[in-house]
Design a protein around this motif. Structure first.
Motif, short mmCIF file in Angstrom:
data_model
loop_
_atom_site.label_atom_id
_atom_site.label_comp_id
_atom_site.label_asym_id
_atom_site.label_seq_id
_atom_site.Cartn_x
_atom_site.Cartn_y
_atom_site.Cartn_z
N GLN A 296 0.84 -1.21 0.00
CA GLN A 296 0.00 0.00 0.00
C GLN A 296 0.87 1.26 0.00
N GLY A 297 1.95 1.21 0.78
CA GLY A 297 2.83 2.38 0.88
C GLY A 297 3.37 2.79 -0.48
N LEU A 298 3.82 1.80 -1.25
CA LEU A 298 4.36 2.09 -2.58
C LEU A 298 3.30 2.77 -3.45
N ILE A 299 2.07 2.22 -3.46
CA ILE A 299 1.01 2.78 -4.30
C ILE A 299 0.61 4.19 -3.83
N ALA A 300 0.46 4.35 -2.51
CA ALA A 300 0.06 5.67 -1.98
C ALA A 300 1.14 6.72 -2.22
N GLY A 301 2.40 6.35 -1.96
CA GLY A 301 3.51 7.29 -2.17
C GLY A 301 3.67 7.67 -3.63
N LEU A 302 3.57 6.67 -4.50
CA LEU A 302 3.68 6.91 -5.95
C LEU A 302 2.54 7.82 -6.41
N ASN A 303 1.30 7.50 -6.00
CA ASN A 303 0.16 8.31 -6.44
C ASN A 303 0.18 9.72 -5.87
N ALA A 304 0.68 9.85 -4.64
CA ALA A 304 0.82 11.18 -4.05
C ALA A 304 1.79 12.02 -4.89
N ALA A 305 2.88 11.37 -5.35
CA ALA A 305 3.87 12.06 -6.19
C ALA A 305 3.30 12.39 -7.56
N LEU A 306 2.63 11.42 -8.18
CA LEU A 306 2.05 11.65 -9.52
C LEU A 306 1.01 12.76 -9.45
N ASN A 307 0.23 12.78 -8.37
CA ASN A 307 -0.76 13.85 -8.15
C ASN A 307 -0.07 15.20 -8.01
N ALA A 308 0.99 15.24 -7.22
CA ALA A 308 1.72 16.50 -7.00
C ALA A 308 2.37 17.00 -8.30
N LEU A 309 2.78 16.07 -9.16
CA LEU A 309 3.46 16.43 -10.41
C LEU A 309 2.48 16.61 -11.56
N GLY A 310 1.15 16.48 -11.27
CA GLY A 310 0.14 16.68 -12.30
C GLY A 310 0.05 15.56 -13.32
N LYS A 311 0.42 14.34 -12.92
CA LYS A 311 0.38 13.19 -13.83
C LYS A 311 -0.76 12.23 -13.47
N ASP A 312 -1.11 11.34 -14.40
CA ASP A 312 -2.15 10.34 -14.13
C ASP A 312 -1.69 9.38 -13.05
N GLN A 313 -2.60 9.04 -12.12
CA GLN A 313 -2.25 8.14 -11.02
C GLN A 313 -2.42 6.68 -11.43
N LEU A 314 -1.84 5.79 -10.62
CA LEU A 314 -1.84 4.35 -10.93
C LEU A 314 -2.89 3.62 -10.09
N ILE A 315 -3.72 2.83 -10.78
CA ILE A 315 -4.64 1.92 -10.09
C ILE A 315 -4.34 0.51 -10.61
N LEU A 316 -3.97 -0.40 -9.71
CA LEU A 316 -3.73 -1.79 -10.09
C LEU A 316 -5.04 -2.56 -9.97
N SER A 317 -5.37 -3.34 -10.97
CA SER A 317 -6.61 -4.12 -10.92
C SER A 317 -6.38 -5.44 -10.19
N ARG A 318 -7.45 -6.16 -9.93
CA ARG A 318 -7.37 -7.47 -9.25
C ARG A 318 -6.63 -8.49 -10.11
N SER A 319 -6.61 -8.29 -11.42
CA SER A 319 -5.91 -9.24 -12.30
C SER A 319 -4.46 -8.83 -12.54
N ASP A 320 -4.06 -7.64 -12.07
CA ASP A 320 -2.67 -7.18 -12.22
C ASP A 320 -1.76 -7.73 -11.13
N ALA A 321 -2.28 -7.73 -9.88
CA ALA A 321 -1.39 -7.99 -8.75
C ALA A 321 -2.18 -8.29 -7.48
#
Length: 630
Positions: free
Chosen positions: A383-408
């Motif tokens: 969770q930390g990796l996803i939250a930290g990455l999305n917080a950064a992508l949000n701050a940098l104005g980029k699309d955030q990452l959502i992993l699906s149930r079939s991804d991981a």
């Protein structure tokens, strides 16, 4: 009085297993990142079991690594033992587990964070968030320092209003007698977040020199060099063993006789504990037909005599813990170094989160780890990796990452939390993943490295190595699918030797490999390749060809799910305006606010009939007309 102390793209509160991954992912994605923790000496500390991995959890560690996270690399550098579990079973349930040197693990992780560009470490206690117009703008510490940021991630673990309970003794504390975080918990309630009270526990630690190992069974590590990280090239070979012993009728009688002194049964503990990691008193009561329970003796590191008594998690009084230890073979004279205890803490109700782990109530605020109602270092780190990455992508104005149930498995974990919520500390299990044949330990890189590269966490050099590996796998599968093996004497002899039935005619090499008794090494003897392949490539070829039919079926299921995932539910939908929805479904849909029909169908309390009504309503374009009227 507050004073302006600095500006960052992302601030991470906490530096446990969620916090370190959040901080590193944010910094590696290119965001200036501040990580604030109560105690810099406790970064990535293991207050409970000094281990990483195991069923489902080990696959999460591989996924973290494939996405560019740190947990796998760190345990590869600091473990004292590593074993592959379930080797006699299919590839979907195999899992790697490592025993950690808990002190080396945290020191190595702290060093990694200190050396990371874009990342600043700070010792401090965050007591308040800066929230303006429903958006998080920063944090305020106990000393009045005000740090501003575009995104904030809370990873406070079990520190929120933490209370340690040991027999009749109860006091305010974080794990391992650390300072608890009280004001931040109160502040989250003021902001309108729903909090729940959970509990977890830890067993006693004993002095290795006082254990009679002759009465226990040795549990050595694997002889084969193993690693979690796809980048690891140096392997630790001098492993330390663990040891196995058991409780018995005397142990169980002693626990039964003292249940009235257990805080779990006296009513002192109010929080809900983890069902899949029960205390010893809970196990004795719930499984009273079992004559014994396993107890693993696990060293806490190379330079300490402390041994973790795995399987004996308890909050019984200290005097009772000493008597319990004395009933267990090998521990009759064990010297208690630390008593086991329970810890109660606040967690937020995770249905208050979007799939990005951003909170629905406050924009630009993310949460990860045990604050979201999970248990385990691995679930926290993912969770930390996803939250930290999305917080950064949000701050940098980029699309955030959502992993699906079939991804991981990380996608399964987050979707379960935000869609179903949890009424107890959530633990990831292989049975929670409907596509577990696709989400294997061996193929995490094939599933996720491309995503890690796209979001900036995987270097070009590592990505090129991954593409080479992928090409070699594809080439070898194509080669085996094009070679016909004739029924020569040598071929028939090999088939007889492995217990198979002889060939009546020639057979394609890839089809011969699909026979249960055949392994890649047998096919290799019959069809020598001109290219030297590594063991992981051979393993991948064997699994993909052997399970081709099952994998294909799973992929078809994923395609069907994707069609439902692509049926988006508009933001402006008014569930009260939809006639025919069951009242429970309406309540749950309003609470979770699912983004797609697929997510809506996974909410407990929402039935297929409700989904049909919802689909008709959306397809009739009523939502679009409502939106135009606004």
């Amino acid at each position: 009085m507050h004073y302006e102390a600095g500006n960052y793209d992302v601030i991470v509160i906490g530096a446990g297993h969620a916090g370190v991954e959040a901080g590193l992912a944010s910094a590696r994605a290119g965001a200036s990142t501040l990580v604030v923790t109560i105690n810099l000496d406790m970064i990535a500390f293991m207050p409970c079991n000094p281990s990483v991995g195991g069923p489902a959890k080990g696959i999460v560690v591989r996924e973290i690594d494939a996405l560019g996270g740190e947990m796998g690399r760190n345990i590869d550098k600091t473990h004292i033992q590593m074993r592959m579990l379930n080797t006699g079973k299919g590839p979907a349930v195999r899992a790697l587990r490592a025993q950690a040197d808990k002190f080396q693990y945290q020191h190595e992780m702290k060093k990694t964070m200190e050396e990371e560009e874009n990342l600043t470490l700070l010792q401090g206690m965050v007591e308040q968030l800066v929230v303006e117009d429903g958006e998080c703008k920063g944090v305020i510490t106990q000393t009045g320092a005000r740090y501003m940021a575009k995104s904030v991630v809370i990873t406070t673990g079990t520190f929120l209003r933490g209370e340690i309970i040991l027999g009749e003794l109860k006091y305010s504390s974080g794990p391992n007698n650390q300072q608890p975080s009280i004001k931040l918990s109160e502040h989250l309630e003021e902001l309108g977040f729903d909090l729940v009270r959970f509990k977890t526990g830890t067993p006693p630690r004993v002095d290795s020199g006082s254990i009679d190992y002759s009465k226990t069974e040795i549990q050595p590590g694997d002889d084969i060099p193993r690693a979690f990280s796809y980048e690891t090239t140096k392997f630790i070979t001098d492993q330390l063993p663990c040891w196995l012993t058991y409780t018995n009728a005397d142990t169980h009688q002693l626990i039964d006789d003292n249940l009235h002194r257990s805080p779990m049964y006296s009513g002192m503990i109010k929080g809900t504990g983890p069902r899949y990691c029960p205390s010893i008193e809970d196990k004795v009561v719930r499984f009273n037909d079992k004559p014994r329970h396993q107890i693993f003796l696990e060293p806490e590191g190379r330079n300490t005599r402390e041994v973790y008594v795995q399987g004996l998690s308890t909050s019984l009084p200290e005097d009772v813990q000493r008597k319990i230890l004395a009933t267990i073979p090998g521990l009759e004279k064990a010297q208690l170094m630390r008593a086991g205890y329970a810890i109660e803490y606040d967690a937020i109700v995770p249905t208050q989160l979007w799939p990005t782990l951003e909170t629905k109530k406050v924009k630009n605020l993310y949460t990860a780890g045990q604050i979201n109602g999970t248990s385990g270092y691995e679930e926290a780190a993912g969770q930390g990796l996803i939250a930290g990455l999305n917080a950064a992508l949000n701050a940098l104005g980029k699309d955030q990452l959502i992993l699906s149930r079939s991804d991981a498995y990380i996608g399964v974990l987050i979707d379960d939390l935000i869609t179903k919520g949890t009424n107890e500390p959530y633990r990831l299990l292989t049975s929670r993943a409907e596509y577990r044949l696709l989400l294997r330990h061996d193929n995490a890189d094939l599933r996720l490295t491309e995503i890690g590269h796209r979001v900036g966490l995987i270097s070009d050099e590592r990505y090129d190595r991954f593409l080479d590996k992928k090409r070699l796998i594809e080439d070898e599968m194509a080669r085996l699918s094009s070679i016909r093996i004739k029924p020569t004497d040598a071929t028939q002899a090999l088939i007889r030797e492995v217990g198979g039935s002889e060939l009546k005619d020639g057979i394609i090499a890839s089809d011969l490999l699909k026979r249960p008794e055949m392994e890649y090494r047998h096919i290799e003897q019959l069809t020598a390749s001109m290219v030297e392949l590594t063991d992981d490539i051979k393993e991948q070829v064997e699994i993909q060809l052997k399970y081709e039919g099952y994998i294909e079926k799973s992929l078809q299921q994923v395609d069907r799910l994707k069609k439902m995932e692509n049926k988006k539910i508009p933001d402006l939908i008014d569930y009260d305006a939809i006639n025919g929805l069951a009242s429970e479904a309406r309540q749950k849909l309003k609470e979770v606010r699912p983004l797609s029909i697929a997510q809506a169908s996974r909410i407990s309390g929402v039935n297929p009939a409700d989904i049909s009504i919802l689909l008709v309503y959306i397809e009739q374009g009523k939502v679009a007309r409502v939106a135009q009227d606004l």
